[in-house]
Motif scaffolding. Structure first.
Motif, PDB file in Angstrom:
ATOM      1  N   ALA A  65    -107.788  99.994   1.683  1.00 48.23           N
ATOM      2  CA  ALA A  65    -108.213 101.020   0.817  1.00 48.23           C
ATOM      3  C   ALA A  65    -107.204 102.262   0.116  1.00 48.23           C
ATOM      4  O   ALA A  65    -106.404 102.044  -1.356  1.00 48.23           O
ATOM      5  N   GLU A  66    -106.648 102.320   0.658  1.00 51.99           N
ATOM      6  CA  GLU A  66    -105.333 103.459   0.812  1.00 51.99           C
ATOM      7  C   GLU A  66    -104.284 103.112   1.216  1.00 51.99           C
ATOM      8  O   GLU A  66    -103.025 103.168   0.993  1.00 51.99           O
ATOM      9  N   MET A  67    -103.921 101.368   1.173  1.00 54.38           N
ATOM     10  CA  MET A  67    -102.590 100.613   1.586  1.00 54.38           C
ATOM     11  C   MET A  67    -101.179 101.050   0.493  1.00 54.38           C
ATOM     12  O   MET A  67    -102.126 100.944  -0.338  1.00 54.38           O
ATOM     13  N   SER A  68    -100.619 101.760   0.883  1.00 49.61           N
ATOM     14  CA  SER A  68     -99.139 102.492   0.538  1.00 49.61           C
ATOM     15  C   SER A  68     -97.873 102.307   1.498  1.00 49.61           C
ATOM     16  O   SER A  68     -98.604 101.744   2.309  1.00 49.61           O
ATOM     17  N   PRO A  69     -97.541 102.695   1.154  1.00 47.42           N
ATOM     18  CA  PRO A  69     -95.529 102.790   1.731  1.00 47.42           C
ATOM     19  C   PRO A  69     -96.420 103.707   3.218  1.00 47.42           C
ATOM     20  O   PRO A  69     -96.025 103.428   4.495  1.00 47.42           O
ATOM     21  N   THR A  70     -96.759 104.580   2.925  1.00 45.07           N
ATOM     22  CA  THR A  70     -97.052 105.694   3.712  1.00 45.07           C
ATOM     23  C   THR A  70     -98.472 104.938   4.770  1.00 45.07           C
ATOM     24  O   THR A  70     -98.071 105.168   5.785  1.00 45.07           O
ATOM     25  N   THR A  71     -98.872 104.333   4.503  1.00 40.63           N
ATOM     26  CA  THR A  71    -100.466 103.698   5.235  1.00 40.63           C
ATOM     27  C   THR A  71     -99.999 102.355   5.750  1.00 40.63           C
ATOM     28  O   THR A  71    -100.037 102.342   7.350  1.00 40.63           O
ATOM     29  N   ARG A  72     -99.042 102.248   5.452  1.00 44.07           N
ATOM     30  CA  ARG A  72     -98.421 101.113   6.364  1.00 44.07           C
ATOM     31  C   ARG A  72     -97.225 101.113   7.249  1.00 44.07           C
ATOM     32  O   ARG A  72     -97.995 100.127   8.295  1.00 44.07           O
ATOM     33  N   GLN A  73     -96.544 102.276   7.292  1.00 42.96           N
ATOM     34  CA  GLN A  73     -96.110 102.877   8.348  1.00 42.96           C
ATOM     35  C   GLN A  73     -96.823 103.421   9.173  1.00 42.96           C
ATOM     36  O   GLN A  73     -96.705 103.118  10.187  1.00 42.96           O
ATOM     37  N   HIS A  74     -97.467 104.002   8.943  1.00 40.15           N
ATOM     38  CA  HIS A  74     -99.096 104.853   9.866  1.00 40.15           C
ATOM     39  C   HIS A  74     -99.772 103.137  11.055  1.00 40.15           C
ATOM     40  O   HIS A  74     -99.701 103.431  11.714  1.00 40.15           O
ATOM     41  N   LEU A  75    -100.272 101.981  10.015  1.00 43.01           N
ATOM     42  CA  LEU A  75    -100.388 100.766  11.106  1.00 43.01           C
ATOM     43  C   LEU A  75     -99.583 100.149  11.523  1.00 43.01           C
ATOM     44  O   LEU A  75     -99.383 100.053  12.424  1.00 43.01           O
ATOM     45  N   ASP A  76     -97.993 100.381  10.844  1.00 41.26           N
ATOM     46  CA  ASP A  76     -97.114  99.892  12.026  1.00 41.26           C
ATOM     47  C   ASP A  76     -96.136 100.847  13.065  1.00 41.26           C
ATOM     48  O   ASP A  76     -96.797 100.215  14.254  1.00 41.26           O
ATOM     49  N   GLU A  77     -96.796 101.987  13.294  1.00 48.01           N
ATOM     50  CA  GLU A  77     -96.616 102.373  14.574  1.00 48.01           C
ATOM     51  C   GLU A  77     -98.017 102.397  15.007  1.00 48.01           C
ATOM     52  O   GLU A  77     -98.126 102.701  16.687  1.00 48.01           O
ATOM     53  N   SER A  78     -98.417 102.409  14.442  1.00 45.42           N
ATOM     54  CA  SER A  78    -100.088 101.832  15.433  1.00 45.42           C
ATOM     55  C   SER A  78    -100.297 101.192  15.990  1.00 45.42           C
ATOM     56  O   SER A  78    -100.907 101.195  17.210  1.00 45.42           O
ATOM     57  N   VAL A  79     -99.666  99.781  14.816  1.00 49.84           N
ATOM     58  CA  VAL A  79     -99.771  98.877  16.379  1.00 49.84           C
ATOM     59  C   VAL A  79     -98.914  99.341  17.552  1.00 49.84           C
ATOM     60  O   VAL A  79     -99.262  98.477  18.241  1.00 49.84           O
ATOM     61  N   SER A  80     -97.844  99.872  17.475  1.00 48.24           N
ATOM     62  CA  SER A  80     -96.542 100.393  18.166  1.00 48.24           C
ATOM     63  C   SER A  80     -97.303 100.435  19.628  1.00 48.24           C
ATOM     64  O   SER A  80     -97.459 100.503  20.474  1.00 48.24           O
ATOM     65  N   CYS A  81     -98.496 101.258  18.781  1.00 45.97           N
ATOM     66  CA  CYS A  81     -99.083 102.864  19.720  1.00 45.97           C
ATOM     67  C   CYS A  81    -100.129 101.549  20.645  1.00 45.97           C
ATOM     68  O   CYS A  81    -100.773 101.874  21.880  1.00 45.97           O
ATOM     69  N   TRP A  82    -100.610 100.582  19.735  1.00 49.92           N
ATOM     70  CA  TRP A  82    -102.271  99.735  20.882  1.00 49.92           C
ATOM     71  C   TRP A  82    -101.402  98.473  20.955  1.00 49.92           C
ATOM     72  O   TRP A  82    -102.136  97.357  21.607  1.00 49.92           O
ATOM     73  N   ARG A  83     -99.963  99.024  21.384  1.00 54.42           N
ATOM     74  CA  ARG A  83     -99.296  97.019  21.673  1.00 54.42           C
ATOM     75  C   ARG A  83     -99.376  97.280  22.910  1.00 54.42           C
ATOM     76  O   ARG A  83     -99.456  95.834  23.319  1.00 54.42           O
ATOM     77  N   GLU A  84    -100.086  98.303  24.404  1.00 58.09           N
ATOM     78  CA  GLU A  84     -99.920  97.710  25.707  1.00 58.09           C
ATOM     79  C   GLU A  84    -101.746  97.037  25.935  1.00 58.09           C
ATOM     80  O   GLU A  84    -101.838  96.337  25.913  1.00 58.09           O
ATOM     81  N   GLU A  85    -102.080  97.661  24.768  1.00 61.78           N
ATOM     82  CA  GLU A  85    -103.552  97.487  24.573  1.00 61.78           C
ATOM     83  C   GLU A  85    -103.741  96.051  24.463  1.00 61.78           C
ATOM     84  O   GLU A  85    -104.220  95.098  24.575  1.00 61.78           O
ATOM     85  N   LEU A  86    -102.842  95.085  23.405  1.00 61.13           N
ATOM     86  CA  LEU A  86    -103.083  94.285  22.677  1.00 61.13           C
ATOM     87  C   LEU A  86    -102.226  93.199  23.771  1.00 61.13           C
ATOM     88  O   LEU A  86    -103.157  92.174  23.385  1.00 61.13           O
ATOM     89  N   MET A  87    -101.865  93.290  24.122  1.00 61.73           N
ATOM     90  CA  MET A  87    -101.409  92.388  24.873  1.00 61.73           C
ATOM     91  C   MET A  87    -101.929  92.001  26.397  1.00 61.73           C
ATOM     92  O   MET A  87    -102.207  91.075  27.385  1.00 61.73           O
ATOM     93  N   SER A  88    -102.799  93.438  26.559  1.00 61.48           N
ATOM     94  CA  SER A  88    -103.528  92.755  27.737  1.00 61.48           C
ATOM     95  C   SER A  88    -105.445  92.684  27.980  1.00 61.48           C
ATOM     96  O   SER A  88    -106.306  93.072  28.422  1.00 61.48           O
ATOM     97  N   GLU A  89    -105.185  93.183  25.926  1.00 65.55           N
ATOM     98  CA  GLU A  89    -106.617  92.789  25.909  1.00 65.55           C
ATOM     99  C   GLU A  89    -107.672  94.149  26.442  1.00 65.55           C
ATOM    100  O   GLU A  89    -109.121  94.117  26.376  1.00 65.55           O
ATOM    101  N   THR A  90    -106.966  95.107  27.129  1.00 69.32           N
ATOM    102  CA  THR A  90    -108.211  96.504  27.250  1.00 69.32           C
ATOM    103  C   THR A  90    -108.507  97.565  25.687  1.00 69.32           C
ATOM    104  O   THR A  90    -107.058  97.513  25.293  1.00 69.32           O
TER     105      THR A  90
END
Length: 118
Positions: A65-90
């Motif tokens: 609901a809050e999607m904006s350039p700033t929240t999109r940036q946070h989303l991209d940073e979060s995906v980077s933060c979770w990269r290892e978990e996303l790859m390992s299913e942890t």
């Protein structure tokens, strides 16, 4: 803090107290999303809110609901933060309070949501 709140069962506390905790979590998440450089990363705040409430759904709904350039940036940073978990299913919810099945379900819901955001 998040695990302690979940373990204390704050959602079952008297109405005013539960509303105060819910209000704090909602305000913390909303403010984090709107700040370009929040003091605590969106990834960490999201994880805390999810763990404290034992639910992914309301926090993803707010993110969407809050999607904006700033929240999109946070989303991209979060995906980077979770990269290892996303790859390992942890699961990134390392302090989860609840069953392993509930944690897996929350992680699955987040991954499905993330796939729809790309």
């Amino acid at each position: 803090m998040a695990r302690g709140l979940a373990a204390a069962g704050w959602a079952q506390w008297p109405r005013e107290q539960a509303r105060s905790v819910a209000g704090f979590l909602e305000a913390w998440w909303a403010r984090t999303q709107r700040e370009e450089s929040p003091p605590t990363s969106a990834c960490e705040v999201f994880e805390c809110c999810v763990i404290a409430s034992s639910s992914v759904t309301p926090w993803l709904a707010r993110w969407e609901a809050e999607m904006s350039p700033t929240t999109r940036q946070h989303l991209d940073e979060s995906v980077s933060c979770w990269r290892e978990e996303l790859m390992s299913e942890t699961s990134p919810f390392t302090w989860w309070w609840g069953t392993e099945a509930e944690e897996r379900a929350a992680w699955h819901e987040l991954k499905v949501w993330l796939a729809g955001q790309r």
